[in-house]
Design a protein around this motif. Structure first.
Motif, PDB file in Angstrom:
ATOM      1  N   PRO A  85       0.822  -1.207   0.000  1.00  0.00           N
ATOM      2  CA  PRO A  85       0.000   0.000   0.000  1.00  0.00           C
ATOM      3  C   PRO A  85       0.861   1.265   0.000  1.00  0.00           C
ATOM      4  O   PRO A  85       1.902   1.310   0.661  1.00  0.00           O
ATOM      5  CB  PRO A  85      -0.794  -0.082   1.301  1.00  0.00           C
ATOM      6  N   LEU A  86       0.418   2.261  -0.755  1.00  0.00           N
ATOM      7  CA  LEU A  86       1.072   3.574  -0.791  1.00  0.00           C
ATOM      8  C   LEU A  86       0.177   4.580  -0.081  1.00  0.00           C
ATOM      9  O   LEU A  86      -0.972   4.762  -0.473  1.00  0.00           O
ATOM     10  CB  LEU A  86       1.233   4.055  -2.234  1.00  0.00           C
ATOM     11  N   SER A  87       0.707   5.238   0.921  1.00  0.00           N
ATOM     12  CA  SER A  87      -0.078   6.257   1.619  1.00  0.00           C
ATOM     13  C   SER A  87       0.369   7.665   1.219  1.00  0.00           C
ATOM     14  O   SER A  87      -0.203   8.650   1.683  1.00  0.00           O
ATOM     15  CB  SER A  87       0.023   6.070   3.135  1.00  0.00           C
ATOM     16  N   ASP A  88       1.415   7.738   0.371  1.00  0.00           N
ATOM     17  CA  ASP A  88       1.893   9.018  -0.149  1.00  0.00           C
ATOM     18  C   ASP A  88       2.596   8.758  -1.483  1.00  0.00           C
ATOM     19  O   ASP A  88       2.635   7.631  -1.948  1.00  0.00           O
ATOM     20  CB  ASP A  88       2.814   9.725   0.854  1.00  0.00           C
ATOM     21  N   ARG A  89       3.185   9.792  -2.070  1.00  0.00           N
ATOM     22  CA  ARG A  89       3.803   9.635  -3.394  1.00  0.00           C
ATOM     23  C   ARG A  89       5.062   8.783  -3.381  1.00  0.00           C
ATOM     24  O   ARG A  89       5.510   8.338  -4.426  1.00  0.00           O
ATOM     25  CB  ARG A  89       4.166  11.012  -3.967  1.00  0.00           C
ATOM     26  N   PHE A  90       5.640   8.537  -2.220  1.00  0.00           N
ATOM     27  CA  PHE A  90       6.955   7.905  -2.154  1.00  0.00           C
ATOM     28  C   PHE A  90       6.950   6.463  -1.644  1.00  0.00           C
ATOM     29  O   PHE A  90       7.781   5.671  -2.044  1.00  0.00           O
ATOM     30  CB  PHE A  90       7.887   8.741  -1.280  1.00  0.00           C
ATOM     31  N   GLY A  91       6.057   6.144  -0.735  1.00  0.00           N
ATOM     32  CA  GLY A  91       6.014   4.805  -0.168  1.00  0.00           C
ATOM     33  C   GLY A  91       7.356   4.414   0.425  1.00  0.00           C
ATOM     34  O   GLY A  91       8.059   5.244   1.000  1.00  0.00           O
ATOM     35  N   SER A  92       7.749   3.169   0.236  1.00  0.00           N
ATOM     36  CA  SER A  92       9.003   2.678   0.814  1.00  0.00           C
ATOM     37  C   SER A  92      10.222   3.065  -0.025  1.00  0.00           C
ATOM     38  O   SER A  92      11.352   2.754   0.341  1.00  0.00           O
ATOM     39  CB  SER A  92       8.941   1.157   0.979  1.00  0.00           C
ATOM     40  N   ALA A  93      10.005   3.766  -1.146  1.00  0.00           N
ATOM     41  CA  ALA A  93      11.116   4.122  -2.047  1.00  0.00           C
ATOM     42  C   ALA A  93      12.150   5.045  -1.395  1.00  0.00           C
ATOM     43  O   ALA A  93      13.273   5.132  -1.869  1.00  0.00           O
ATOM     44  CB  ALA A  93      10.577   4.776  -3.317  1.00  0.00           C
ATOM     45  N   LEU A  94      11.792   5.704  -0.310  1.00  0.00           N
ATOM     46  CA  LEU A  94      12.747   6.603   0.355  1.00  0.00           C
ATOM     47  C   LEU A  94      13.737   5.855   1.228  1.00  0.00           C
ATOM     48  O   LEU A  94      14.792   6.388   1.557  1.00  0.00           O
ATOM     49  CB  LEU A  94      11.998   7.648   1.190  1.00  0.00           C
ATOM     50  N   ASP A  95      13.392   4.620   1.606  1.00  0.00           N
ATOM     51  CA  ASP A  95      14.247   3.869   2.529  1.00  0.00           C
ATOM     52  C   ASP A  95      14.652   2.483   2.037  1.00  0.00           C
ATOM     53  O   ASP A  95      15.639   1.938   2.487  1.00  0.00           O
ATOM     54  CB  ASP A  95      13.529   3.701   3.880  1.00  0.00           C
ATOM     55  N   ALA A  96      13.896   1.922   1.134  1.00  0.00           N
ATOM     56  CA  ALA A  96      14.120   0.538   0.699  1.00  0.00           C
ATOM     57  C   ALA A  96      15.399   0.407  -0.122  1.00  0.00           C
ATOM     58  O   ALA A  96      15.854   1.352  -0.754  1.00  0.00           O
ATOM     59  CB  ALA A  96      12.931   0.055  -0.127  1.00  0.00           C
ATOM     60  N   ASP A  97      15.945  -0.800  -0.094  1.00  0.00           N
ATOM     61  CA  ASP A  97      17.098  -1.127  -0.921  1.00  0.00           C
ATOM     62  C   ASP A  97      16.554  -1.692  -2.229  1.00  0.00           C
ATOM     63  O   ASP A  97      15.987  -2.785  -2.257  1.00  0.00           O
ATOM     64  CB  ASP A  97      17.979  -2.158  -0.210  1.00  0.00           C
ATOM     65  N   PHE A  98      16.662  -0.919  -3.297  1.00  0.00           N
ATOM     66  CA  PHE A  98      16.214  -1.374  -4.608  1.00  0.00           C
ATOM     67  C   PHE A  98      17.068  -0.715  -5.676  1.00  0.00           C
ATOM     68  O   PHE A  98      17.845   0.194  -5.396  1.00  0.00           O
ATOM     69  CB  PHE A  98      14.710  -1.122  -4.814  1.00  0.00           C
ATOM     70  N   ALA A 120      19.766  12.912   0.244  1.00  0.00           N
ATOM     71  CA  ALA A 120      19.766  13.665   1.503  1.00  0.00           C
ATOM     72  C   ALA A 120      19.875  12.722   2.705  1.00  0.00           C
ATOM     73  O   ALA A 120      20.362  13.119   3.759  1.00  0.00           O
ATOM     74  CB  ALA A 120      18.507  14.523   1.612  1.00  0.00           C
ATOM     75  N   LYS A 121      19.455  11.486   2.539  1.00  0.00           N
ATOM     76  CA  LYS A 121      19.542  10.474   3.600  1.00  0.00           C
ATOM     77  C   LYS A 121      20.792   9.615   3.468  1.00  0.00           C
ATOM     78  O   LYS A 121      20.913   8.590   4.121  1.00  0.00           O
ATOM     79  CB  LYS A 121      18.302   9.576   3.554  1.00  0.00           C
ATOM     80  N   ASN A 122      21.694  10.014   2.560  1.00  0.00           N
ATOM     81  CA  ASN A 122      22.917   9.264   2.279  1.00  0.00           C
ATOM     82  C   ASN A 122      22.654   7.859   1.748  1.00  0.00           C
ATOM     83  O   ASN A 122      23.424   6.931   2.008  1.00  0.00           O
ATOM     84  CB  ASN A 122      23.832   9.215   3.514  1.00  0.00           C
ATOM     85  N   LEU A 123      21.571   7.719   1.006  1.00  0.00           N
ATOM     86  CA  LEU A 123      21.276   6.456   0.329  1.00  0.00           C
ATOM     87  C   LEU A 123      21.617   6.618  -1.143  1.00  0.00           C
ATOM     88  O   LEU A 123      21.544   7.719  -1.686  1.00  0.00           O
ATOM     89  CB  LEU A 123      19.791   6.107   0.472  1.00  0.00           C
ATOM     90  N   ARG A 124      21.975   5.516  -1.774  1.00  0.00           N
ATOM     91  CA  ARG A 124      22.340   5.602  -3.184  1.00  0.00           C
ATOM     92  C   ARG A 124      21.114   5.917  -4.026  1.00  0.00           C
ATOM     93  O   ARG A 124      20.002   5.516  -3.701  1.00  0.00           O
ATOM     94  CB  ARG A 124      23.012   4.322  -3.650  1.00  0.00           C
ATOM     95  N   LYS A 125      21.352   6.652  -5.106  1.00  0.00           N
ATOM     96  CA  LYS A 125      20.245   6.934  -6.007  1.00  0.00           C
ATOM     97  C   LYS A 125      19.914   5.666  -6.781  1.00  0.00           C
ATOM     98  O   LYS A 125      20.731   4.750  -6.892  1.00  0.00           O
ATOM     99  CB  LYS A 125      20.569   8.092  -6.934  1.00  0.00           C
TER     100      LYS A 125
END
Length: 163
Positions: A85-98, A120-125
């Motif tokens: 489920p997506l509750s906003d435009r980003f969902g788990s894409a801001l934190d997930a490893d993909f 900004a969270k030091n995660l890879r693009k």
């Protein structure tokens, strides 16, 4: 490869099917596709009616597993997949490893924003893969809004009204 894609998918039309096909092709048979499906609260912001989450999820599952029609049966995907489920435009894409996100021309800005927020969270693009929108018979995009208005069907065929 782990691929993410998202949307409301209501009604499920040929543009959505192109988006999903690209996601599964990109992931490959050993990959995974995570499909973010807008929850009822988030989807309620649309300008047209939306079917309940459970119904939209069922339609997606039937399409992916090839249980809707004989033609869809040819589109079975071997790739692992899940719907979240997506509750906003980003969902788990801001934190997930993909690895990649698949978007349409219309949703490209969201993917760009996701990468900025990940940085900004030091995660890879993640790689952004943009599909071209599917055009209806009149040369305009197939969209759920146009379908709900009764202008076109889910394949982009113009609906002719009797006067």
């Amino acid at each position: 490869m782990k691929v993410m894609v998202g949307g409301t998918f209501d009604p499920l039309h040929d543009g959505h099917k192109r988006l999903l096909s690209r996601s599964f092709a990109l992931a490959g048979p050993d990959g995974e596709v995570v499909i973010g499906l807008t929850n009822d609260a988030f989807a309620s912001h649309k300008t047209h009616p939306i079917h309940p989450f459970a119904e939209r999820k069922s339609d997606l599952e039937q399409y992916i597993t090839g249980t809707i029609t004989a033609a869809a049966a040819e589109k079975k995907y071997a790739t692992r997949w899940e719907v979240e489920p997506l509750s906003d435009r980003f969902g788990s894409a801001l934190d997930a490893d993909f690895d990649a996100i698949v978007v349409s021309e219309e949703t490209l800005p969201v993917a760009v924003e996701i990468n900025k927020m990940r940085r900004a969270k030091n995660l890879r693009k993640v790689d952004i893969h943009q599909i071209t929108c599917v055009l209806a018979e009149d040369g305009r995009w197939i969209s759920s809004t146009r379908i709900w208005r009764g202008e076109i069907d889910t394949h982009g065929h113009l609906i002719r009204t009797q006067d």
